[in-house]
Write a protein that holds these residues in place. Structure first.
Motif, PDB file in Angstrom:
ATOM      1  N   ILE A  13       0.861  -1.195   0.000  1.00  0.00           N
ATOM      2  CA  ILE A  13       0.000   0.000   0.000  1.00  0.00           C
ATOM      3  C   ILE A  13       0.891   1.236   0.000  1.00  0.00           C
ATOM      4  CG2 ILE A  13      -1.648   1.349   1.374  1.00  0.00           C
ATOM      5  CD1 ILE A  13      -3.028  -1.068   0.339  1.00  0.00           C
ATOM      6  N   ASN A  14       0.604   2.189  -0.866  1.00  0.00           N
ATOM      7  CA  ASN A  14       1.336   3.460  -0.840  1.00  0.00           C
ATOM      8  C   ASN A  14       0.442   4.590  -1.348  1.00  0.00           C
ATOM      9  OD1 ASN A  14       3.133   5.530  -0.682  1.00  0.00           O
ATOM     10  ND2 ASN A  14       4.548   4.757  -2.235  1.00  0.00           N
ATOM     11  N   ILE A  15      -0.095   5.356  -0.414  1.00  0.00           N
ATOM     12  CA  ILE A  15      -0.995   6.455  -0.770  1.00  0.00           C
ATOM     13  C   ILE A  15      -0.246   7.656  -1.343  1.00  0.00           C
ATOM     14  CG2 ILE A  15      -2.827   5.801   0.833  1.00  0.00           C
ATOM     15  CD1 ILE A  15      -1.750   7.835   2.829  1.00  0.00           C
ATOM     16  N   SER A  16       1.098   7.590  -1.377  1.00  0.00           N
ATOM     17  CA  SER A  16       1.917   8.670  -1.941  1.00  0.00           C
ATOM     18  C   SER A  16       2.726   8.209  -3.145  1.00  0.00           C
ATOM     19  CB  SER A  16       2.870   9.229  -0.871  1.00  0.00           C
ATOM     20  OG  SER A  16       2.158   9.907   0.124  1.00  0.00           O
ATOM     21  N   SER A  17       2.329   7.096  -3.733  1.00  0.00           N
ATOM     22  CA  SER A  17       3.095   6.528  -4.840  1.00  0.00           C
ATOM     23  C   SER A  17       3.253   7.507  -6.001  1.00  0.00           C
ATOM     24  CB  SER A  17       2.412   5.255  -5.344  1.00  0.00           C
ATOM     25  OG  SER A  17       3.066   4.744  -6.478  1.00  0.00           O
ATOM     26  N   TYR A  18       4.380   7.409  -6.666  1.00  0.00           N
ATOM     27  CA  TYR A  18       4.621   8.160  -7.906  1.00  0.00           C
ATOM     28  C   TYR A  18       3.625   7.742  -8.988  1.00  0.00           C
ATOM     29  CZ  TYR A  18       7.308   9.712 -12.041  1.00  0.00           C
ATOM     30  OH  TYR A  18       7.720  10.302 -13.217  1.00  0.00           O
ATOM     31  N   ASN A  19       3.183   6.494  -8.918  1.00  0.00           N
ATOM     32  CA  ASN A  19       2.233   5.950  -9.881  1.00  0.00           C
ATOM     33  C   ASN A  19       0.808   6.294  -9.441  1.00  0.00           C
ATOM     34  OD1 ASN A  19       0.472   4.248 -11.345  1.00  0.00           O
ATOM     35  ND2 ASN A  19       2.045   2.683 -11.589  1.00  0.00           N
ATOM     36  N   PRO A  20       0.067   7.105 -10.198  1.00  0.00           N
ATOM     37  CA  PRO A  20      -1.275   7.508  -9.761  1.00  0.00           C
ATOM     38  C   PRO A  20      -2.240   6.339  -9.624  1.00  0.00           C
ATOM     39  CG  PRO A  20      -0.874   8.170 -12.045  1.00  0.00           C
ATOM     40  CD  PRO A  20       0.428   7.702 -11.496  1.00  0.00           C
TER      41      PRO A  20
END
Length: 262
Positions: free
Chosen positions: A73-80
């Protein structure tokens, strides 16, 4: 005041089924569970509640908090697209919690991560965007939680430049934008900065404190004088417990020591 001690269903107890864990919860006189939905028995049905609601009722386990998913989980990912699906999973957790019980204590989440961890100019330039993505996601989750009247809390993560709820300069930005957001303090996570830094995090956000995560007895012993007047929920996360004794035998030793603190 009576201490409210819960066991966290983290990877340290994923070997055990839910019935065994609930039995041990009663045997050890724990007050409840912090349910991490990634426990394999829960996750195979997630986001439906499966047999969990009945199990909690059968064992009369009344105090329940929810630890939102953290794997991949990554709510700040570079990937939208990763950001979008991460927020969706966390929203599903809120709905899961609301279906499970009308009395969920809180839902705790992690902040996002900067996708770029190696030192570079681009990493530094992306960092403010990553922090803003975390804040935007938390606002969405906060709004969802308010619909179900469930408090939302954020945990300070292991101290590092790329974990966006790990450092005071990141948490300051988050809490400024989300004045109602609660705080879950993990002493061991702060220690990766230093013992002084961990204490500093606790003192700075103590008024928001809803729970503390501990793994070993020394952690709660070291911070107890700072938190006893607030009496937050104490969550024991078993993945910290290592040694010849199994998790529950170790808890049998630790829990009376926590009860005896004054």
């Amino acid at each position: 005041m009576e201490k409210q001690i819960l066991i966290g269903l983290d990877r340290g107890v994923w070997y055990y089924n839910l019935h065994e864990i609930c039995e041990k919860c009663i045997e050890l006189k724990l007050n409840g569970l912090e349910i991490q939905v990634e426990h394999p028995e829960i996750f195979k049905n997630f986001p439906t509640i499966g047999n969990l609601q009945k199990l909690l009722k059968d064992f009369d386990i009344k105090l329940v908090s929810i630890h939102a998913p953290i794997k991949d989980i990554n709510i700040s990912s570079y990937n939208p697209r990763i950001r979008k699906i991460s927020v969706k999973e966390l929203k599903e957790t809120i709905k899961f919690a609301a279906k499970l019980s009308d009395n969920i204590l809180y839902i705790v989440v992690h902040g996002g991560q900067n996708s770029f961890r190696s030192p570079s100019k681009f990493e530094k330039s992306y960092l403010p965007k990553a922090i803003q993505f975390t804040i935007t996601a938390l606002k969405e989750l906060q709004k969802e939680c308010e619909e179900y009247n469930i408090p939302l809390s954020i945990e300070n993560m292991t101290y590092s430049p790329w974990r966006l709820s790990s450092k005071i300069k990141y948490l300051d930005q988050i809490f400024k934008e989300l004045p109602q957001l609660k705080f879950t303090f993990d002493y061991a996570h702060g220690l990766y900065g230093s013992q002084w830094y961990s204490y500093r995090i606790l003192k700075k956000y103590k008024k928001r404190l809803i729970s503390v995560h501990i793994g070993q007895f020394f952690e709660i012993r070291n911070i107890y004088n700072h938190i006893k007047e607030i009496n937050p929920y104490i969550i024991i996360e078993p993945h910290h417990l290592h040694g010849e004794l199994n998790v529950f035998e170790q808890l049998k030793i630790i829990i009376p020591k926590i009860r005896a603190l004054h």
